[in-house]
Design a protein around this motif. Structure first.
Motif, PDB file in Angstrom:
ATOM      1  N   ASP A  39      -2.279  -5.491   1.028  1.00 56.44           N
ATOM      2  CA  ASP A  39      -3.425  -4.475   1.259  1.00 56.44           C
ATOM      3  C   ASP A  39      -4.560  -4.129   0.768  1.00 56.44           C
ATOM      4  O   ASP A  39      -5.636  -3.677   0.739  1.00 56.44           O
ATOM      5  CB  ASP A  39      -2.976  -3.538   2.042  1.00 56.44           C
ATOM      6  CG  ASP A  39      -1.873  -4.332   3.069  1.00 56.44           C
ATOM      7  OD1 ASP A  39      -1.870  -5.474   3.506  1.00 56.44           O
ATOM      8  OD2 ASP A  39      -0.667  -2.607   3.558  1.00 56.44           O
TER       9      ASP A  39
ATOM     10  N   LEU B 149       0.274   5.022  -2.310  1.00 55.92           N
ATOM     11  CA  LEU B 149       0.733   6.230  -1.469  1.00 55.92           C
ATOM     12  C   LEU B 149       1.490   6.942  -2.477  1.00 55.92           C
ATOM     13  O   LEU B 149       1.436   7.733  -2.442  1.00 55.92           O
ATOM     14  CB  LEU B 149       0.741   5.485  -0.377  1.00 55.92           C
ATOM     15  CG  LEU B 149      -0.363   5.393   0.077  1.00 55.92           C
ATOM     16  CD1 LEU B 149      -0.526   5.361   2.104  1.00 55.92           C
ATOM     17  CD2 LEU B 149      -1.614   6.015   0.468  1.00 55.92           C
TER      18      LEU B 149
ATOM     19  N   ARG C  94      -0.544  10.011   5.334  1.00 52.14           N
ATOM     20  CA  ARG C  94       0.465  10.492   4.622  1.00 52.14           C
ATOM     21  C   ARG C  94       0.083  12.254   4.723  1.00 52.14           C
ATOM     22  O   ARG C  94       0.460  12.394   4.318  1.00 52.14           O
ATOM     23  CB  ARG C  94       0.343  10.021   3.281  1.00 52.14           C
ATOM     24  CG  ARG C  94       1.140   8.960   2.997  1.00 52.14           C
ATOM     25  CD  ARG C  94       2.617   8.976   2.562  1.00 52.14           C
ATOM     26  NE  ARG C  94       3.256   7.554   2.739  1.00 52.14           N
ATOM     27  CZ  ARG C  94       3.456   7.257   1.882  1.00 52.14           C
ATOM     28  NH1 ARG C  94       3.929   7.600   0.576  1.00 52.14           N
ATOM     29  NH2 ARG C  94       4.346   5.901   1.361  1.00 52.14           N
TER      30      ARG C  94
ATOM     31  N   LEU D 270       0.344  -0.991  -0.237  1.00 45.94           N
ATOM     32  CA  LEU D 270      -0.032   0.052  -0.047  1.00 45.94           C
ATOM     33  C   LEU D 270       0.651   1.067  -0.343  1.00 45.94           C
ATOM     34  O   LEU D 270      -0.020   2.648  -0.632  1.00 45.94           O
ATOM     35  CB  LEU D 270      -1.311  -0.119   1.178  1.00 45.94           C
ATOM     36  CG  LEU D 270      -2.050   1.468   1.085  1.00 45.94           C
ATOM     37  CD1 LEU D 270      -2.893   2.125   0.166  1.00 45.94           C
ATOM     38  CD2 LEU D 270      -3.062   0.812   2.757  1.00 45.94           C
ATOM     39  N   SER D 271       1.698   1.116   1.279  1.00 51.86           N
ATOM     40  CA  SER D 271       3.028   2.182   0.751  1.00 51.86           C
ATOM     41  C   SER D 271       3.410   3.025  -0.587  1.00 51.86           C
ATOM     42  O   SER D 271       3.688   4.111  -1.143  1.00 51.86           O
ATOM     43  CB  SER D 271       3.627   2.034   1.793  1.00 51.86           C
ATOM     44  OG  SER D 271       4.994   3.008   1.813  1.00 51.86           O
TER      45      SER D 271
ATOM     46  N   GLU E  50      -7.118   5.527   4.321  1.00 51.31           N
ATOM     47  CA  GLU E  50      -6.297   5.428   6.075  1.00 51.31           C
ATOM     48  C   GLU E  50      -5.024   5.676   5.056  1.00 51.31           C
ATOM     49  O   GLU E  50      -4.510   6.916   5.837  1.00 51.31           O
ATOM     50  CB  GLU E  50      -6.739   4.150   6.068  1.00 51.31           C
ATOM     51  CG  GLU E  50      -6.096   3.903   8.140  1.00 51.31           C
ATOM     52  CD  GLU E  50      -5.940   3.270   8.607  1.00 51.31           C
ATOM     53  OE1 GLU E  50      -7.415   1.432   7.636  1.00 51.31           O
ATOM     54  OE2 GLU E  50      -5.814   2.732   9.852  1.00 51.31           O
ATOM     55  N   GLY E  51      -4.364   5.189   4.721  1.00 48.20           N
ATOM     56  CA  GLY E  51      -3.105   5.569   4.132  1.00 48.20           C
ATOM     57  C   GLY E  51      -2.541   6.830   3.575  1.00 48.20           C
ATOM     58  O   GLY E  51      -2.067   7.444   4.248  1.00 48.20           O
TER      59      GLY E  51
END
Ligand code: ZN
Length: 401
Positions: free
Chosen positions: A356, A325, A373, A321-322, A368-369
């Motif tokens: 994710d 993002l 951030r 997921l990062s 949410e991610g």
């Protein structure tokens, strides 16, 4: 942790450290879920029609396979999925893409017929918003590959009448409209004459132009011709995958934004990280050799077995997921918050989705991610759908002039 800690000390640590962080996490999760549910969420690329054309399932109910069905869309807060009306690049030479495109549109109409209280086909930004307000899933139609136009300009209006809201000019091979980023041959050096005519006609009838899949050259030619902003329905930032023309370079993202357009981030791992990109390049090279040697088709069991063995020996490096993002961050840093959105490619990138973000129920994790951030709720609603709605509206208004 030291096992000699007394229970009292341990519970004290829990109270001071653990409990508040669990609470904060639950709050962030709830906030993300609420945001996803309360605001219009648009995903401009989901390949479910082609998926069920190969192996039919009733996606108005929960399905075991695939990454999209109505219950999961509802759980994820997804409101306007663009159903990809995809025809394989080979059909350009073999024929049959007009036929297949019509059948895939019929399949989306059948979905709505099976669940008329839950879903509706939407053709404009206003209809998408109305569906959202009515609590219905608004199924939009995006044609991936302009091959079904069949060299006839009248088919642009024809497919508009059938509900098509964007056309991706080409797919993995150069076609009657445009060169492709995946095709090493560039017979057109960008767009064909017919491709230029189609871009003007799409402006005229109010279909969004999708530049995902085209060559860089074709992209810049489209920007010169189109009088309204264009979209990249499912492309990510080339910054993270150097040399991968299917993603957009910084120069292209800047030009796209200057024209008011929007890049919709693709979630496929090989669009997100260089590691997954290189894995995919190597795998497909080897698969091609294997297929040619045995004269196997994509659907043959031998190909499935080869893929399984290969992945066992060399596990696929899934993105996170990062990583997703990072792509949003990169575009925002480059051109600001108004030119980026979501084009997941669910049901279209095989087993390559980030850990994710495995299906349409996972959108709250993305939200949410973004909260994590530091994006504001207002910014997140732009990413979720506000930016795409702006372009869709502009394209519709132009035709009304
Ligand atoms: Zn695609």
């Amino acid at each position: 942790m030291d096992n000699r800690l007394t229970p009292i000390l341990a519970s004290l640590i829990c109270a001071v450290l653990l409990v508040p962080s669990v609470e904060a996490e639950e709050n962030a999760q709830a906030r993300a879920r609420n945001l996803a549910q309360a605001n219009i969420l648009i995903d401009t690329h989901i390949d479910v029609p082609y998926r069920i054309s190969e192996k039919w399932e009733d996606v108005t109910r929960a399905t075991e396979k695939g990454e999209f069905d109505l219950p999961r869309a509802r759980a994820g807060g997804l409101d306007v999925p663009f159903m990809s009306i995809y025809t394989p690049a080979e059909m350009e030479a073999e024929g049959g893409s007009f036929q297949l495109a019509n059948q895939l549109i019929d399949m989306v109409e059948a979905m709505v017929a099976r669940a008329p209280d839950a879903a509706v086909i939407v053709r404009t930004a206003a209809e998408a918003e109305a569906a959202f307000r009515a609590g219905k899933l608004g199924l939009a139609l995006g044609m991936e590959n302009g091959s079904p136009l069949d060299h006839d300009i009248a088919n642009v209006g024809y497919f508009r009448d059938r509900g098509i809201s964007y056309i991706t000019l080409t797919h993995s091979l150069s076609n009657q409209l445009s060169d492709s980023s995946y095709d090493k041959n560039r017979p057109l050096q960008g767009l064909s004459d017919f491709g230029r005519e189609v871009v003007r006609e799409m402006n005229r009838v109010g279909i969004m132009i999708d530049i995902s899949h085209v060559s860089d050259q074709a992209f810049f030619q489209v920007l010169e011709i189109s009088r309204v902003p264009v979209i990249a329905s499912h492309s990510s930032a080339r910054h993270y995958t150097p040399g991968f023309e299917r993603n957009m370079s910084d120069e292209m993202i800047v030009a796209l934004a200057e024209h008011g357009g929007v890049i919709q981030i693709n979630f496929g791992s090989s669009f997100l990280t260089n590691e997954a990109r290189e894995w995919s390049d190597e795998f497909y090279d080897k698969l091609e050799v294997f297929q040619e040697a045995g004269d196997f088709d994509e659907q043959d069991v031998e190909v499935a077995a080869f893929t399984k063995d290969y992945r066992k020996e060399k596990p696929f490096p899934f993105a996170t997921l990062s990583d997703v993002l990072d792509h949003f961050d990169h575009v925002v840093k480059l051109v600001g918050i108004d030119y980026v959105g979501i084009g997941s490619d669910f049901d279209g990138v095989g087993d390559s989705l980030p850990v994710d973000l495995k299906d349409v129920s996972a959108f709250p994790a993305l939200v949410e991610g973004l909260l994590g951030r530091g994006y504001s709720e207002q910014d997140i609603t732009k990413i979720m759908g506000g930016n795409l709605l702006r372009v869709w509206r502009q394209v519709g208004e132009f035709t009304a002039l």
